[in-house]
Structures are given as structure tokens and as C-alpha cells.
Design a protein around this motif. Sequence first.
Motif, PDB file in Angstrom:
ATOM      1  N   LYS A   1       0.836  -1.218   0.000  1.00 17.84           N
ATOM      2  CA  LYS A   1       0.000   0.000   0.000  1.00 17.84           C
ATOM      3  C   LYS A   1       0.865   1.260   0.000  1.00 17.84           C
TER       4      LYS A   1
ATOM      5  N   ASP B   1       9.283   5.327  -2.800  1.00 22.43           N
ATOM      6  CA  ASP B   1      10.565   5.664  -2.168  1.00 22.43           C
ATOM      7  C   ASP B   1      11.304   6.732  -2.957  1.00 22.43           C
TER       8      ASP B   1
ATOM      9  N   ASN C   1       4.670  -7.522   9.891  1.00 24.49           N
ATOM     10  CA  ASN C   1       5.639  -6.727   9.137  1.00 24.49           C
ATOM     11  C   ASN C   1       6.407  -5.864  10.126  1.00 24.49           C
TER      12      ASN C   1
ATOM     13  N   SER D   1       2.463  -0.004   9.230  1.00 26.50           N
ATOM     14  CA  SER D   1       1.758   1.237   9.577  1.00 26.50           C
ATOM     15  C   SER D   1       0.411   0.876  10.165  1.00 26.50           C
TER      16      SER D   1
ATOM     17  N   GLY E   1      -3.177  -1.555   7.602  1.00 24.92           N
ATOM     18  CA  GLY E   1      -3.309  -2.951   7.167  1.00 24.92           C
ATOM     19  C   GLY E   1      -4.677  -3.536   7.513  1.00 24.92           C
TER      20      GLY E   1
HETATM   21  N1  LIG Z   1       5.235  -3.608  -6.278  1.00 29.08           N
HETATM   22  C1  LIG Z   1       6.314  -3.657  -5.468  1.00 29.08           C
HETATM   23  N2  LIG Z   1       7.547  -3.681  -5.995  1.00 29.08           N
HETATM   24  C2  LIG Z   1       8.622  -3.712  -5.225  1.00 29.08           C
HETATM   25  N3  LIG Z   1       8.589  -3.725  -3.877  1.00 29.08           N
HETATM   26  C3  LIG Z   1       7.397  -3.696  -3.302  1.00 29.08           C
HETATM   27  C4  LIG Z   1       6.200  -3.675  -4.043  1.00 29.08           C
HETATM   28  N4  LIG Z   1       5.170  -3.658  -3.196  1.00 29.08           N
HETATM   29  C5  LIG Z   1       5.706  -3.680  -1.959  1.00 29.08           C
HETATM   30  N5  LIG Z   1       7.035  -3.698  -2.006  1.00 29.08           N
HETATM   31  C6  LIG Z   1       7.960  -3.725  -0.866  1.00 29.08           C
HETATM   32  O1  LIG Z   1       7.380  -4.541   0.131  1.00 29.08           O
HETATM   33  C7  LIG Z   1       7.554  -3.992   1.422  1.00 29.08           C
HETATM   34  C8  LIG Z   1       6.203  -3.768   2.109  1.00 29.08           C
HETATM   35  O2  LIG Z   1       5.457  -2.874   1.326  1.00 29.08           O
HETATM   36  P1  LIG Z   1       4.648  -1.676   1.960  1.00 29.08           P
HETATM   37  O3  LIG Z   1       5.328  -1.064   3.116  1.00 29.08           O
HETATM   38  O4  LIG Z   1       4.277  -0.770   0.848  1.00 29.08           O
HETATM   39  O5  LIG Z   1       3.385  -2.465   2.470  1.00 29.08           O
HETATM   40  P2  LIG Z   1       2.100  -1.890   3.196  1.00 29.08           P
HETATM   41  O6  LIG Z   1       0.949  -2.598   2.628  1.00 29.08           O
HETATM   42  O7  LIG Z   1       2.087  -0.425   3.133  1.00 29.08           O
HETATM   43  O8  LIG Z   1       2.302  -2.359   4.680  1.00 29.08           O
HETATM   44  P3  LIG Z   1       1.725  -1.672   6.010  1.00 29.08           P
HETATM   45  O9  LIG Z   1       0.294  -1.916   6.069  1.00 29.08           O
HETATM   46  O10 LIG Z   1       2.457  -2.384   7.053  1.00 29.08           O
HETATM   47  O11 LIG Z   1       2.071  -0.234   5.888  1.00 29.08           O
HETATM   48  C9  LIG Z   1       8.318  -2.714   1.237  1.00 29.08           C
HETATM   49  O12 LIG Z   1       9.684  -2.965   1.458  1.00 29.08           O
HETATM   50  C10 LIG Z   1       8.081  -2.370  -0.217  1.00 29.08           C
HETATM   51  O13 LIG Z   1       9.136  -1.599  -0.753  1.00 29.08           O
END
Ligand SMILES: Nc1ncnc2c1ncn2[C@@H]1O[C@H](COP(=O)(O)OP(=O)(O)OP(=O)(O)O)[C@@H](O)[C@H]1O
Length: 493
Positions: A194, A201, A303, A307, A339
Amino acid sequence: MKSVRAELERAKGETKAAEERAAKASELNALKEAESMRKDTEGNEQNKALEARLVEQTREVDAARRLVQESEQLQRQLDERQSRINELEEQALEAESMRRALHNQIQELRGNVRVFCRVRPTENEAAVKCAPDGSSLNLKRVEGKEDAAFEFDRVFDPSAKQEEIFEEVSQLVQSALDGYKVCLFSYGQTGSGKTHTMLGDGNGDMRGIIPRSVAKIVEASQKNAHKGWSYTMHASYVEIYNEQVRDLLKPGSSHSDKHSIVHKNGVTEVSGVQREVIDSVESAAALVRRASAARVVEATNMNAQSSRSHTIFMLYIVGEHASSGSELTGCLNLVDLAGSERVGRSGAEGARLKEACAINKSLSSLGDVFSALAAKQAHVPYRNSKLTYLLQPCLGGDGKTLMFVNINPENTSTEETMCSLKFASQVNAVQLGDGKGAQRRITTKLSSKVEKKGDKEKSKSDKSERKSKDKATSVIGERKRKATSSTDEPRKK
Ligand SMILES: Nc1ncnc2c1ncn2[C@@H]1O[C@H](COP(=O)(O)OP(=O)(O)OP(=O)(O)O)[C@@H](O)[C@H]1O
């Protein structure tokens, strides 16, 4: 004899005196003549000088007359050009207004609520298989449970780049500049991507939707300046954690600060929250960096950098067109949801359990709002959570919403993925909008400066809007007809 001689002498003397007098008289005459000649010469020179001045002045008068004629001709050309400029400006305004109407109708044709699914990459065994059509996927479930197939407006497979994702949403972002309430949010379990999708980044290729959207809006607003539009943009960045709002831009702010959510003229405002001016891509990027650093990041079993709050970037846009008196008020909400995992799976206890319950409450409220909208219920429970109340203007009327359902394709996440995809399908069933938005959005506000020619201008603006609408409707009618036989038009199920 003596007397004769004396008489002769006297006569000689008198003759000499007479001669001397005659000589003096002649000398005087000569002098008088010379004086008169001198005067004549002087008069002639003065005359000549006067004549020369007269000639010079006549020349100057002729030159001045020519200048007047030239300046009159220039003025005529200037008037002609000004009237051409006015004409072109009017045409540009009409074209712009038509572009807006068309753009909006295309957006409405695609659906005012759209769902995109993004599958994150994995090195482990995947249970998700994306179809080549770019809009459907298959989920292989645990033994004993039937596989499931889903279809969305778009499905992005793990190879999709940030740029490709933004290209698909940039048209919707443009709608905020056209005076609509637009919301993009990412939904999914922890670690599904998400934040990667919304924020990404750094400053390069890995930038996500938030920095790219703000850059696009700032650039587009600068381009529109040539068409006579001037924009004022402000941004706020908040998080909702355990149903409490925190300002991410105010240093030292906490969750115990009291903020209330109000809706003014169809735009959400959060009281006491900092609103910062956005006037360049750099100022927006700096703001996003500050807010991201202030996010609540907590560790969970799912994780290490999870967040636990919803973060909402709010961009308020006011556009004004001075010569026509048009005004647009749009807003863009970019939401990174917490999440969506189920409490049991995340192993939450104590404070984490409270967090998980609050997250589940707001996400289920979001689901309830979409259910009510899908069923076209008279009452939509926006007030059931801070999140839905804040997003209310985008989740109804002619608001526009795009949801990203982010999924982790790994075998171990199959049941979470199933929950996310079901939720997304429910959202996908919602239809918003009556297709009349484009006409409603522009409010004609005449400033005192243009008030005199106000009626004329207003009728021009109304006429131009009507014309654009008519043209847009016929073009869209044509598109709709084509859409039934074409596969390139996004589908609304
Ligand atoms: N499409 C993608 N390509 C490359 N890396 C990815 C991709 N999606 C997620 N990641 C990597 O996976 C990890 C987790 O992703 P992210 O933090 O965006 O998840 P999230 O759903 O926001 O989690 P949370 O709910 O804990 O915030 C990060 O290191 C992110 O860089």
C-alpha cells in the motif's frame, strides 16, 4: 590793391570752408548710405534665418503629422489584434471548458468508483495468477476451498512499474484540477504494497502516487496559467489512529489534540490542522517527506515496519479565471490505509489489539458506506468513522474514487488475499454520478472589476458551457456506442 587781396583771401577761405562743408556733407551722405545698406543687409539675413526656421518647422510639422498617421495606423492594428486576442481567448475558454466536460464524461463512463488491483512481487510460491487481459486474476485457495476468480477495472501484475501505475490514475488526478472531489486509496493487508503504491521511495523512479500526483497538478496548474487560470493550492497531511486525528505537519502534535471534521461548500476541513501553501513541486515534495517521517510506524507480527494508522494527504485547489469570472474548487485526497489483516492472524494483544479493532472498525465502516452506495440507500453511514466522514465528499454525489487493492500473492496469505479481493469486489459494484457534474462544477463569480460587462461575460460563459456540454454529450454518445463493441474502453461491472 590790399583790399582786393584781402577780399580774395576771404573769398578763398570761404571757398575752402564751403568745400570742407561739401566734403563733410558728402561723407555724411556716404555714411548714411552705408548705414542704410547695413540695415538692409541685416534685414535680409534675418529674413533668411526666419525663412530657414519656417522651412524647418514645416518639416517638423510634416514629420509630426506622419507620426500621428503612423500611430493612428498602429492603434488600428493594435485594436484589431486585441479583438483577435479576445476572440482567441474566448475560443480557448470554450475549448478548455469543452475539454473539462469531455474529460469528466470519460471519467464517468469509466465509472466514478473504480477499483485497480496491484499484485506485489514475491520470490516465494504464488497463489495468484494474473490473466493476460489485464483485468482479471485467479486465486488458488487452500485445499478443500474452491479457487476464486475476480475481475476489476485493471489488474497490475508484479512487474508493473510505479510509472505505469501513475499513468493509469493521472487522468483522475486531473479531475481535481477541474473542480472535482477526488479520492485515491490503497487497501490491503500489511506488507501488501500500500505504502509502496501511494508514497513509494525517494525522488526517482520509485516515487509513488502522492509525489507524482502533486507534481502533475503543480505542472498542469502552471500550464493553465497561460490560458488565464490562476490557482491557489494548500495541503494538509493527517493520520487517523485509533479514531483520533493527528496533524502530521505540525511539529509536536499528538493524538490527544482535538480536531473536528466539517464540510464546507462540499469540501472537508479538519479544524486546527496546518494547511500549507503548495506553489512548486519542491515545496510539495518537502511537505510529503516531513509528513512521512512523522507517521506512526509500529512493529507487528506481520511486518517489521507496519503502519497502524490511515494517512491522508489532502490537497485543496481553487482555480480562478479573472476575465470570465469562473471559479473551480477541487480537492484531492490520497489515502494510505492501515493494514486490513484479521485480528487473529496478526497475533495482536493489548494496545495492538485496540489498534486492530479501531482499524477494523474504520475499514468496516468504509465497507458499509460502499454497501449503502451500491444498494442506492437513502441513508449512507458516513458518520460511523472518522475516515468515512472525512472522505464523504469524494464518496458520493459527483465525487470520484479509485481504490487500489494491494495483494501479497504468497500461498501463506491466501485467506487475507481472499478477504481483500471480496472487499474490493463490493466496492467495484458501486456506481456514482449522474453525468451532469461538469456543468455544475463551474460557478460564475463576477468580480467588481468585470461587473459592468458581467451579464455579457456570464452569458458567454454559460453559452460556452452549454455548447461544450452538448458537444461532449454527442461525442460521449458516440464513445458509448463504440464502447459496446470495443475492448479498449475500461469496463464497469
Ligand atoms: N510492487 C512492489 N515492488 C517492489 N517492492 C514492493 C512492491 N510492493 C511492496 N514492495 C515492498 O514490500 C515492502 C512492504 O510494502 P509496503 O510497506 O508498501 O506495504 P504496506 O501494505 O504499506 O504495509 P503496512 O500496512 O504495514 O504499511 C516494502 O519494502 C516495499 O518496498
